[in-house]
Design a protein around this motif. Structure first.
Motif, PDB file in Angstrom:
ATOM      1  N   CYS A 142       0.809  -1.230  -0.084  1.00  0.00           N
ATOM      2  CA  CYS A 142      -0.037   0.077  -0.072  1.00  0.00           C
ATOM      3  C   CYS A 142       0.820   1.274   0.022  1.00  0.00           C
ATOM      4  CB  CYS A 142      -0.938   0.115   1.216  1.00  0.00           C
ATOM      5  SG  CYS A 142      -2.263  -1.183   1.140  1.00  0.00           S
ATOM      6  N   SER A 143       1.843   1.185   0.560  1.00  0.00           N
ATOM      7  CA  SER A 143       3.140   2.211   0.598  1.00  0.00           C
ATOM      8  C   SER A 143       3.416   2.514  -0.658  1.00  0.00           C
ATOM      9  CB  SER A 143       3.955   2.031   1.565  1.00  0.00           C
ATOM     10  OG  SER A 143       3.472   2.031   2.760  1.00  0.00           O
ATOM     11  N   MET A 144       4.157   1.301  -1.442  1.00  0.00           N
ATOM     12  CA  MET A 144       4.507   1.335  -2.824  1.00  0.00           C
ATOM     13  C   MET A 144       3.448   1.637  -3.881  1.00  0.00           C
ATOM     14  SD  MET A 144       7.726   0.818  -2.909  1.00  0.00           S
ATOM     15  CE  MET A 144       8.084   0.282  -4.637  1.00  0.00           C
ATOM     16  N   LEU A 145       2.307   1.538  -3.731  1.00  0.00           N
ATOM     17  CA  LEU A 145       1.062   1.779  -4.700  1.00  0.00           C
ATOM     18  C   LEU A 145      -0.225   2.219  -3.858  1.00  0.00           C
ATOM     19  CD1 LEU A 145       1.344  -1.812  -6.910  1.00  0.00           C
ATOM     20  CD2 LEU A 145       2.370   0.486  -7.257  1.00  0.00           C
ATOM     21  N   PRO A 146       0.013   3.478  -3.524  1.00  0.00           N
ATOM     22  CA  PRO A 146      -1.087   4.097  -2.675  1.00  0.00           C
ATOM     23  C   PRO A 146      -2.536   4.135  -3.710  1.00  0.00           C
ATOM     24  CG  PRO A 146       0.380   5.681  -3.494  1.00  0.00           C
ATOM     25  CD  PRO A 146       1.044   4.390  -3.792  1.00  0.00           C
ATOM     26  N   PHE A 147      -2.484   4.005  -4.703  1.00  0.00           N
ATOM     27  CA  PHE A 147      -3.676   4.403  -5.440  1.00  0.00           C
ATOM     28  C   PHE A 147      -4.399   2.869  -5.896  1.00  0.00           C
ATOM     29  CE2 PHE A 147      -1.524   8.333  -6.226  1.00  0.00           C
ATOM     30  CZ  PHE A 147      -1.746   8.935  -5.253  1.00  0.00           C
ATOM     31  N   ASN A 148      -3.913   1.861  -5.249  1.00  0.00           N
ATOM     32  CA  ASN A 148      -4.338   0.511  -5.925  1.00  0.00           C
ATOM     33  C   ASN A 148      -5.225   0.079  -4.774  1.00  0.00           C
ATOM     34  OD1 ASN A 148      -4.741  -2.272  -6.045  1.00  0.00           O
ATOM     35  ND2 ASN A 148      -2.931  -2.273  -7.404  1.00  0.00           N
ATOM     36  N   PRO A 149      -6.665   0.349  -5.168  1.00  0.00           N
ATOM     37  CA  PRO A 149      -7.691  -0.149  -4.217  1.00  0.00           C
ATOM     38  C   PRO A 149      -7.539  -1.603  -3.464  1.00  0.00           C
ATOM     39  CG  PRO A 149      -8.699  -0.088  -6.207  1.00  0.00           C
ATOM     40  CD  PRO A 149      -7.340   0.412  -6.352  1.00  0.00           C
ATOM     41  N   TRP A 150      -7.220  -2.520  -4.457  1.00  0.00           N
ATOM     42  CA  TRP A 150      -7.185  -4.067  -4.109  1.00  0.00           C
ATOM     43  C   TRP A 150      -6.367  -4.421  -3.036  1.00  0.00           C
ATOM     44  CZ3 TRP A 150     -11.699  -5.087  -5.706  1.00  0.00           C
ATOM     45  CH2 TRP A 150     -12.242  -4.639  -7.063  1.00  0.00           C
ATOM     46  N   HIS A 151      -5.038  -3.588  -2.851  1.00  0.00           N
ATOM     47  CA  HIS A 151      -4.284  -3.767  -1.662  1.00  0.00           C
ATOM     48  C   HIS A 151      -4.753  -3.266  -0.532  1.00  0.00           C
ATOM     49  CE1 HIS A 151      -1.298  -5.325  -4.833  1.00  0.00           C
ATOM     50  NE2 HIS A 151      -0.913  -4.349  -5.055  1.00  0.00           N
ATOM     51  N   TRP A 152      -5.444  -2.104  -0.565  1.00  0.00           N
ATOM     52  CA  TRP A 152      -6.026  -1.514   0.595  1.00  0.00           C
ATOM     53  C   TRP A 152      -7.130  -2.560   1.113  1.00  0.00           C
ATOM     54  CZ3 TRP A 152      -3.998   2.182   3.434  1.00  0.00           C
ATOM     55  CH2 TRP A 152      -3.218   3.168   2.684  1.00  0.00           C
TER      56      TRP A 152
ATOM     57  N   LEU B 176     -15.645   8.486  11.372  1.00  0.00           N
ATOM     58  CA  LEU B 176     -15.678   8.313   9.964  1.00  0.00           C
ATOM     59  C   LEU B 176     -15.384   9.366   9.141  1.00  0.00           C
ATOM     60  CD1 LEU B 176     -16.405   5.813   8.179  1.00  0.00           C
ATOM     61  CD2 LEU B 176     -18.745   6.862   8.187  1.00  0.00           C
ATOM     62  N   GLN B 177     -15.813  10.533   9.467  1.00  0.00           N
ATOM     63  CA  GLN B 177     -15.699  11.687   8.737  1.00  0.00           C
ATOM     64  C   GLN B 177     -14.263  12.128   8.909  1.00  0.00           C
ATOM     65  OE1 GLN B 177     -18.416  14.753  10.321  1.00  0.00           O
ATOM     66  NE2 GLN B 177     -20.062  13.616   9.486  1.00  0.00           N
ATOM     67  N   ALA B 178     -13.479  11.847  10.115  1.00  0.00           N
ATOM     68  CA  ALA B 178     -12.078  12.489  10.260  1.00  0.00           C
ATOM     69  C   ALA B 178     -11.139  11.460   9.535  1.00  0.00           C
ATOM     70  CB  ALA B 178     -11.719  12.353  11.731  1.00  0.00           C
ATOM     71  N   LEU B 179     -11.494  10.051   9.541  1.00  0.00           N
ATOM     72  CA  LEU B 179     -10.776   9.216   8.480  1.00  0.00           C
ATOM     73  C   LEU B 179     -10.721   9.428   7.268  1.00  0.00           C
ATOM     74  CD1 LEU B 179     -11.224   5.840  10.577  1.00  0.00           C
ATOM     75  CD2 LEU B 179      -9.085   7.293  10.360  1.00  0.00           C
ATOM     76  N   THR B 180     -12.200   9.827   6.790  1.00  0.00           N
ATOM     77  CA  THR B 180     -12.233   9.911   5.288  1.00  0.00           C
ATOM     78  C   THR B 180     -11.408  11.174   4.834  1.00  0.00           C
ATOM     79  OG1 THR B 180     -14.454   8.954   5.511  1.00  0.00           O
ATOM     80  CG2 THR B 180     -13.918  10.220   3.619  1.00  0.00           C
ATOM     81  N   GLU B 181     -11.495  12.296   5.653  1.00  0.00           N
ATOM     82  CA  GLU B 181     -10.756  13.509   5.260  1.00  0.00           C
ATOM     83  C   GLU B 181      -9.386  13.416   5.240  1.00  0.00           C
ATOM     84  OE1 GLU B 181     -10.298  18.187   6.942  1.00  0.00           O
ATOM     85  OE2 GLU B 181     -11.523  16.608   7.945  1.00  0.00           O
ATOM     86  N   VAL B 182      -8.929  12.582   6.153  1.00  0.00           N
ATOM     87  CA  VAL B 182      -7.257  12.403   6.185  1.00  0.00           C
ATOM     88  C   VAL B 182      -6.859  11.384   4.946  1.00  0.00           C
ATOM     89  CG1 VAL B 182      -5.336  11.339   7.346  1.00  0.00           C
ATOM     90  CG2 VAL B 182      -7.228  12.701   8.570  1.00  0.00           C
ATOM     91  N   VAL B 183      -7.645  10.112   4.729  1.00  0.00           N
ATOM     92  CA  VAL B 183      -7.204   9.495   3.819  1.00  0.00           C
ATOM     93  C   VAL B 183      -7.510   9.958   2.400  1.00  0.00           C
ATOM     94  CG1 VAL B 183      -7.302   7.552   5.204  1.00  0.00           C
ATOM     95  CG2 VAL B 183      -9.490   8.030   3.732  1.00  0.00           C
ATOM     96  N   SER B 184      -8.171  11.046   2.229  1.00  0.00           N
ATOM     97  CA  SER B 184      -8.501  11.385   0.856  1.00  0.00           C
ATOM     98  C   SER B 184      -7.708  12.720   0.438  1.00  0.00           C
ATOM     99  CB  SER B 184     -10.233  11.735   0.779  1.00  0.00           C
ATOM    100  OG  SER B 184     -10.369  12.704   1.701  1.00  0.00           O
ATOM    101  N   GLU B 185      -6.831  13.007   1.387  1.00  0.00           N
ATOM    102  CA  GLU B 185      -6.254  14.357   1.103  1.00  0.00           C
ATOM    103  C   GLU B 185      -5.211  14.192  -0.129  1.00  0.00           C
ATOM    104  OE1 GLU B 185      -3.896  14.893   4.459  1.00  0.00           O
ATOM    105  OE2 GLU B 185      -5.416  16.044   5.466  1.00  0.00           O
ATOM    106  N   ASP B 186      -4.599  12.936  -0.541  1.00  0.00           N
ATOM    107  CA  ASP B 186      -3.795  12.776  -1.708  1.00  0.00           C
ATOM    108  C   ASP B 186      -4.729  12.158  -2.942  1.00  0.00           C
ATOM    109  OD1 ASP B 186      -4.255  10.230  -0.616  1.00  0.00           O
ATOM    110  OD2 ASP B 186      -2.441   9.510  -1.406  1.00  0.00           O
ATOM    111  N   LEU B 187      -5.785  12.145  -2.900  1.00  0.00           N
ATOM    112  CA  LEU B 187      -6.556  11.577  -4.080  1.00  0.00           C
ATOM    113  C   LEU B 187      -6.972  12.773  -4.884  1.00  0.00           C
ATOM    114  CD1 LEU B 187      -9.177   8.892  -2.030  1.00  0.00           C
ATOM    115  CD2 LEU B 187      -6.764   8.763  -3.122  1.00  0.00           C
ATOM    116  N   ILE B 188      -5.750  13.256  -5.774  1.00  0.00           N
ATOM    117  CA  ILE B 188      -5.991  14.321  -6.553  1.00  0.00           C
ATOM    118  C   ILE B 188      -6.040  13.426  -8.172  1.00  0.00           C
ATOM    119  CG2 ILE B 188      -4.828  16.350  -7.551  1.00  0.00           C
ATOM    120  CD1 ILE B 188      -3.724  16.798  -4.572  1.00  0.00           C
ATOM    121  N   PRO B 189      -6.863  13.771  -9.004  1.00  0.00           N
ATOM    122  CA  PRO B 189      -6.661  13.155 -10.315  1.00  0.00           C
ATOM    123  C   PRO B 189      -5.530  13.284 -11.017  1.00  0.00           C
ATOM    124  CG  PRO B 189      -8.761  14.382 -10.137  1.00  0.00           C
ATOM    125  CD  PRO B 189      -8.087  14.553  -8.813  1.00  0.00           C
TER     126      PRO B 189
END
Length: 313
Positions: free
Chosen positions: A155-165, A263-276
């Motif tokens: 997950c650290s190597m491939l942070p945008f791969n949903p299947w590893h998460w 739930l809201q706090a975690l969602t906010e934190v883990v979505s910070e780098d989800l930039i297209p």
């Protein structure tokens, strides 16, 4: 006064030189019978490359047939004929041997082969393949915590791969269930010292359980966010798989039952780098390991005092 770019070199208008046509010699493709490498005469050659091919094909066929001992023997013979500079085939054969050893229950030898691959890894592609191999080995032998460690690195190597998460979240659930079962089966002691020690162990176990619970929540939230982004570009059976996984993810989060604020706090934190723009960059593919640093997976959220979080209902 000449405008920049308004003049041309005279060579642009010169006639092309006469090209001499070269007649190509005829080429006859080599025709091979199905499974020609299984014949005893296939090894009647002094060419090391041909022997390497024969043993490699025999090993691949044996794996497909489910005969892992035969495949392991063929791969071992193949390795003797692989040239020192042919790293691609060498890594392929070593990984095949490790997977055969896993199927045959030879845990230590499988891990030794994985360690050998890790010493020869030179880029991120090698490292990702190695981590996937370790995940399969640990999963086969039921080493849940070691499997979780490898998935964290993936997950650290491939942070945008949903299947590893998603796999990491499922592993956290498995670890939570096994820890609870172990706790129920632990013997009780009637001596005061032993009782105090058990209480300390129970407190540490509860804290560890809370951290794993929080990590599971984080993984499934991250999975849900990534899949929602990716499904906009999917169709057919790929989209069906995504929708099914999203439904499972929602059900698991309901079972984990985090507070709405958590739930809201975690969602906010883990979505910070989800930039297209950032998600489209494949900057890690083939990158040298000299510039790669796998940091600890423990994030700031997990390191905080869970009592202050009040994460669970």
């Amino acid at each position: 006064m000449e405008i920049f770019g308004s003049t041309f070199d005279d060579s642009v208008f010169l006639e092309a030189r006469d090209r001499v046509s070269v007649a190509l010699s005829s080429y006859n493709a080599k025709l091979c019978k199905p499974e020609w490498f299984c014949e005893s005469t296939a090894l009647d050659t002094d060419d090391p490359l041909e022997k390497q091919k024969v043993f490699k094909f025999r090993g691949d066929l044996a794996v497909r047939q489910g005969n892992h001992q035969k495949a392991l023997d063929a791969y071992s013979s193949c390795l003797e004929w692989v040239a020192d500079n042919n790293l691609t085939i060498r890594r392929d054969v070593l990984e095949g041997m490790a997977r055969c050893c896993t199927r045959l229950g030879q845990r230590e030898r499988a891990l030794d082969l994985a360690d050998l691959l890790s010493k020869e890894a030179s880029n991120t592609c090698h490292l990702i393949s190695l981590l996937l191999l370790k995940v399969s080995i640990y999963q086969h032998f039921g080493d849940v915590r070691l499997k979780m460690t490898s998935l964290q690195q993936l997950c650290s190597m491939l942070p945008f791969n949903p299947w590893h998460w998603y796999s990491l979240g499922q592993t956290c659930l498995q670890l939570l269930e096994s820890d609870r079962t172990t706790g129920l089966c632990s013997p009780q002691s009637f001596e005061s010292v032993e009782e105090q020690r058990e209480e300390q162990q129970e407190e540490a176990s509860e804290l560890d359980e809370d951290r794993i619970w929080l990590k599971a929540c984080t993984c499934f939230i991250r999975t849900r966010l990534l899949l929602r982004i990716l499904r906009q570009q999917q169709s057919s059976f790929v989209l069906q798989r995504t929708e099914s996984t999203l439904q499972t993810t929602d059900e698991v989060l309901q079972r984990l039952n985090p507070k709405e604020t958590t739930l809201q706090a975690l969602t906010e934190v883990v979505s910070e780098d989800l930039i297209p723009e950032k998600m489209r960059e494949d900057y890690q593919d083939g990158e040298s390991l000299a510039s790669v640093c796998l940091q600890s997976f423990q994030g700031a959220l997990v390191e905080q005092d869970l009592n202050d979080w009040g994460a669970r209902d």
